[in-house]
Design a protein around this motif. Structure first.
Motif, PDB file in Angstrom:
ATOM      1  N   ASN A  58      88.606   4.031   9.779  1.00  0.00           N
ATOM      2  CA  ASN A  58      88.192   2.640   9.942  1.00  0.00           C
ATOM      3  C   ASN A  58      89.279   1.770   9.338  1.00  0.00           C
ATOM      4  O   ASN A  58      89.465   1.765   8.125  1.00  0.00           O
ATOM      5  CB  ASN A  58      86.881   2.369   9.205  1.00  0.00           C
TER       6      ASN A  58
ATOM      7  N   ASP B  36      71.337  10.510   7.313  1.00  0.00           N
ATOM      8  CA  ASP B  36      72.011  10.197   6.061  1.00  0.00           C
ATOM      9  C   ASP B  36      71.124   9.482   5.046  1.00  0.00           C
ATOM     10  O   ASP B  36      71.520   9.317   3.902  1.00  0.00           O
ATOM     11  CB  ASP B  36      73.263   9.346   6.314  1.00  0.00           C
TER      12      ASP B  36
ATOM     13  N   LYS C  69      82.630   5.681   3.044  1.00  0.00           N
ATOM     14  CA  LYS C  69      83.426   6.528   3.949  1.00  0.00           C
ATOM     15  C   LYS C  69      84.377   5.674   4.779  1.00  0.00           C
ATOM     16  O   LYS C  69      83.953   4.792   5.516  1.00  0.00           O
ATOM     17  CB  LYS C  69      82.453   7.301   4.849  1.00  0.00           C
TER      18      LYS C  69
ATOM     19  N   LYS D 133      82.804  11.855  18.656  1.00  0.00           N
ATOM     20  CA  LYS D 133      82.027  12.968  18.099  1.00  0.00           C
ATOM     21  C   LYS D 133      82.219  13.081  16.589  1.00  0.00           C
ATOM     22  O   LYS D 133      83.338  13.013  16.087  1.00  0.00           O
ATOM     23  CB  LYS D 133      82.491  14.298  18.723  1.00  0.00           C
TER      24      LYS D 133
ATOM     25  N   ARG E 217      76.798  14.952  15.702  1.00  0.00           N
ATOM     26  CA  ARG E 217      76.603  13.548  15.344  1.00  0.00           C
ATOM     27  C   ARG E 217      77.612  12.651  16.055  1.00  0.00           C
ATOM     28  O   ARG E 217      78.556  13.126  16.662  1.00  0.00           O
ATOM     29  CB  ARG E 217      76.700  13.390  13.826  1.00  0.00           C
TER      30      ARG E 217
ATOM     31  N   SER F  28      85.952  10.759  24.323  1.00  0.00           N
ATOM     32  CA  SER F  28      86.305  11.257  22.993  1.00  0.00           C
ATOM     33  C   SER F  28      87.716  11.838  23.062  1.00  0.00           C
ATOM     34  O   SER F  28      88.018  12.629  23.973  1.00  0.00           O
ATOM     35  CB  SER F  28      85.310  12.347  22.581  1.00  0.00           C
TER      36      SER F  28
ATOM     37  N   VAL G 194      81.240   6.243  15.428  1.00  0.00           N
ATOM     38  CA  VAL G 194      81.241   4.942  16.094  1.00  0.00           C
ATOM     39  C   VAL G 194      82.507   4.171  15.727  1.00  0.00           C
ATOM     40  O   VAL G 194      83.099   4.395  14.659  1.00  0.00           O
ATOM     41  CB  VAL G 194      79.978   4.112  15.739  1.00  0.00           C
TER      42      VAL G 194
HETATM   43  C1  BT5 Z   1      82.882  13.094  10.912  1.00  0.00           C
HETATM   44  O1  BT5 Z   1      81.696  13.672  11.224  1.00  0.00           O
HETATM   45  O2  BT5 Z   1      83.084  12.377   9.962  1.00  0.00           O
HETATM   46  C2  BT5 Z   1      83.973  13.387  11.913  1.00  0.00           C
HETATM   47  C3  BT5 Z   1      84.426  12.165  12.615  1.00  0.00           C
HETATM   48  C4  BT5 Z   1      85.614  12.454  13.502  1.00  0.00           C
HETATM   49  C5  BT5 Z   1      85.918  11.286  14.378  1.00  0.00           C
HETATM   50  C6  BT5 Z   1      87.188  11.488  15.161  1.00  0.00           C
HETATM   51  S1  BT5 Z   1      87.665  10.034  15.975  1.00  0.00           S
HETATM   52  C7  BT5 Z   1      88.844  10.891  16.886  1.00  0.00           C
HETATM   53  C8  BT5 Z   1      88.243  12.228  17.251  1.00  0.00           C
HETATM   54  N1  BT5 Z   1      87.520  12.160  18.496  1.00  0.00           N
HETATM   55  C9  BT5 Z   1      86.211  12.348  18.319  1.00  0.00           C
HETATM   56  O3  BT5 Z   1      85.356  12.332  19.247  1.00  0.00           O
HETATM   57  N2  BT5 Z   1      85.952  12.575  17.021  1.00  0.00           N
HETATM   58  C10 BT5 Z   1      87.159  12.577  16.232  1.00  0.00           C
HETATM   59  P1  BT5 Z   1      80.443  13.708  10.251  1.00  0.00           P
HETATM   60  O4  BT5 Z   1      80.881  14.195   8.896  1.00  0.00           O
HETATM   61  O5  BT5 Z   1      79.422  14.458  10.993  1.00  0.00           O
HETATM   62  O6  BT5 Z   1      80.051  12.206  10.091  1.00  0.00           O
HETATM   63  C11 BT5 Z   1      79.353  11.537  11.106  1.00  0.00           C
HETATM   64  C12 BT5 Z   1      78.433  10.537  10.415  1.00  0.00           C
HETATM   65  O7  BT5 Z   1      79.244   9.513   9.799  1.00  0.00           O
HETATM   66  C13 BT5 Z   1      77.498   9.828  11.381  1.00  0.00           C
HETATM   67  O8  BT5 Z   1      76.294  10.504  11.517  1.00  0.00           O
HETATM   68  C14 BT5 Z   1      77.297   8.485  10.696  1.00  0.00           C
HETATM   69  O9  BT5 Z   1      76.304   8.582   9.704  1.00  0.00           O
HETATM   70  C15 BT5 Z   1      78.617   8.248   9.983  1.00  0.00           C
HETATM   71  N3  BT5 Z   1      79.543   7.424  10.752  1.00  0.00           N
HETATM   72  C16 BT5 Z   1      79.646   7.276  12.092  1.00  0.00           C
HETATM   73  N4  BT5 Z   1      80.661   6.485  12.410  1.00  0.00           N
HETATM   74  C17 BT5 Z   1      81.219   6.112  11.237  1.00  0.00           C
HETATM   75  C18 BT5 Z   1      82.317   5.287  10.898  1.00  0.00           C
HETATM   76  N5  BT5 Z   1      83.075   4.698  11.824  1.00  0.00           N
HETATM   77  N6  BT5 Z   1      82.602   5.137   9.585  1.00  0.00           N
HETATM   78  C19 BT5 Z   1      81.895   5.736   8.618  1.00  0.00           C
HETATM   79  N7  BT5 Z   1      80.833   6.520   8.878  1.00  0.00           N
HETATM   80  C20 BT5 Z   1      80.506   6.709  10.170  1.00  0.00           C
END
Ligand code: BT5
Length: 292
Positions: A157, A175, A132, A68, A73, A40, A76
């Motif tokens: 994305n 979700d 999203k 993360k 959560r 991460s 991906v």
């Molecule tokens: C977020 O959490 O939206 C925060 C994401 C942050 C990611 C960045 S990438 C660079 C940095 N390094 C890391 O390790 N993290 C940060 P949250 O609001 O909790 O949303 C997570 C939820 O979004 C998951 O449970 C899925 O349902 C959904 N999700 C996962 N991957 C996704 C994706 N690529 N696009 C859209 N939704 C996604």
């Protein structure tokens, strides 16, 4: 490398990012760290910050094995398609402003790079329509001098299409209680391949310029976040919130609240009018948009 659906992905071009980057010092020279595959970027950026890395140090990758999201959560990604970045910050202003700053920077960078109109779902998801396209994770800690460290993690994305992997992840999360939280990509929305390098350069410029303005304000005034720059950031963020005025569901752990999102307060908390007419202040949680 050929990805799913036959797309050809290439590694991030760091030279291209540096060519396009016009920051004062964010991601300049040794402040730009690229690791092709990483657990991460937030984890690595936090380790570097604890070891003394300066503000504006940026960790980028093509693929995360343990990306993360908030509240434990997962985030991906599809290798080589997305922006996955973490920036080391040492804010003298309240960290909730970072959430606003980051989501505004993502919206502006998307608009500049590919002309797609994105909005913010409270508190910090970036959506196109109801899907999203980006997520933000701000993590804070203190270094050995007791100074606040904040890692601003941003995942966008960009290319390809929302894949099964992402859909599975979304299905296995909670979700399903929150309608209207599917994923999308900028390629899906714009109809063409989007330059990750241009998006990163634009994103970092927006982050740096707002961050430095807020830092200067905090150093000149007592750090109450009542100065004109903080007000402007709050106002711009509020104007971009697609959540306001809509019927919403709020999930806080196992609790589900519903009502209408009326407004946000100065601390960025959401003010919900519930079905009994009470105004409830929401400081955390996930928002869903009911379809019926
Ligand atoms: C977020 O959490 O939206 C925060 C994401 C942050 C990611 C960045 S990438 C660079 C940095 N390094 C890391 O390790 N993290 C940060 P949250 O609001 O909790 O949303 C997570 C939820 O979004 C998951 O449970 C899925 O349902 C959904 N999700 C996962 N991957 C996704 C994706 N690529 N696009 C859209 N939704 C996604």
């Amino acid at each position: 490398m050929a990805g799913e659906k036959g797309y050809t992905y290439r590694a991030l071009d760091l030279k291209e990012i540096q060519n396009q980057l016009h920051t004062r010092f964010f991601a300049n020279d040794d402040r730009l760290i690229f690791v092709p595959i990483i657990d991460s970027t937030n984890i690595r950026a936090m380790q570097l910050a604890r070891m003394g890395a300066g503000e504006g140090t940026v960790v980028l990758t093509d693929s995360q094995t343990a990306g993360k999201g908030r509240l434990g959560r997962r985030w991906v990604d599809v290798s080589g398609c997305n922006v996955l970045s973490s920036t080391v910050l040492r804010p003298s202003f309240p960290p909730y402003l970072l959430v606003m700053l980051a989501s505004l920077a993502v919206v502006d960078a998307i608009s500049e790079t590919c002309d797609v109109v994105a909005t913010i779902k409270w508190p910090n998801d970036v959506l196109v329509g109801n899907r999203k396209v980006a997520g933000i994770l701000i993590e804070t800690s203190h270094d050995h001098n007791g100074q606040l460290i904040a890692i601003m993690g941003i995942g966008v994305n960009v290319n390809g299409y929302p894949l099964q992997k992402s859909a599975d992840e979304i299905e296995t999360s909670q979700d399903e209680y929150l309608p209207g939280t599917q994923a999308t990509t900028l390629e899906t929305e714009s109809g063409y391949t989007v330059s990750r390098e241009a998006l990163i350069a634009s994103l970092l410029q927006h982050i740096e310029s707002s961050y430095l303005a807020l830092q200067q304000e905090a150093q000149e005034t007592v750090a109450t976040a009542q100065g004109s720059i903080s007000r402007l950031v709050r106002e711009q963020w509020r104007n971009q919130l697609s959540t306001l005025g809509r019927p919403i569901q709020v999930r806080q752990g196992n609790m589900l609240l519903s009502g209408v999102a009326e407004d946000v307060n100065d601390d960025g908390e959401l003010l919900l009018r519930d079905h009994s007419g009470n105004r409830v202040t929401i400081s955390w949680g996930d928002i869903g948009y009911p379809t019926t």
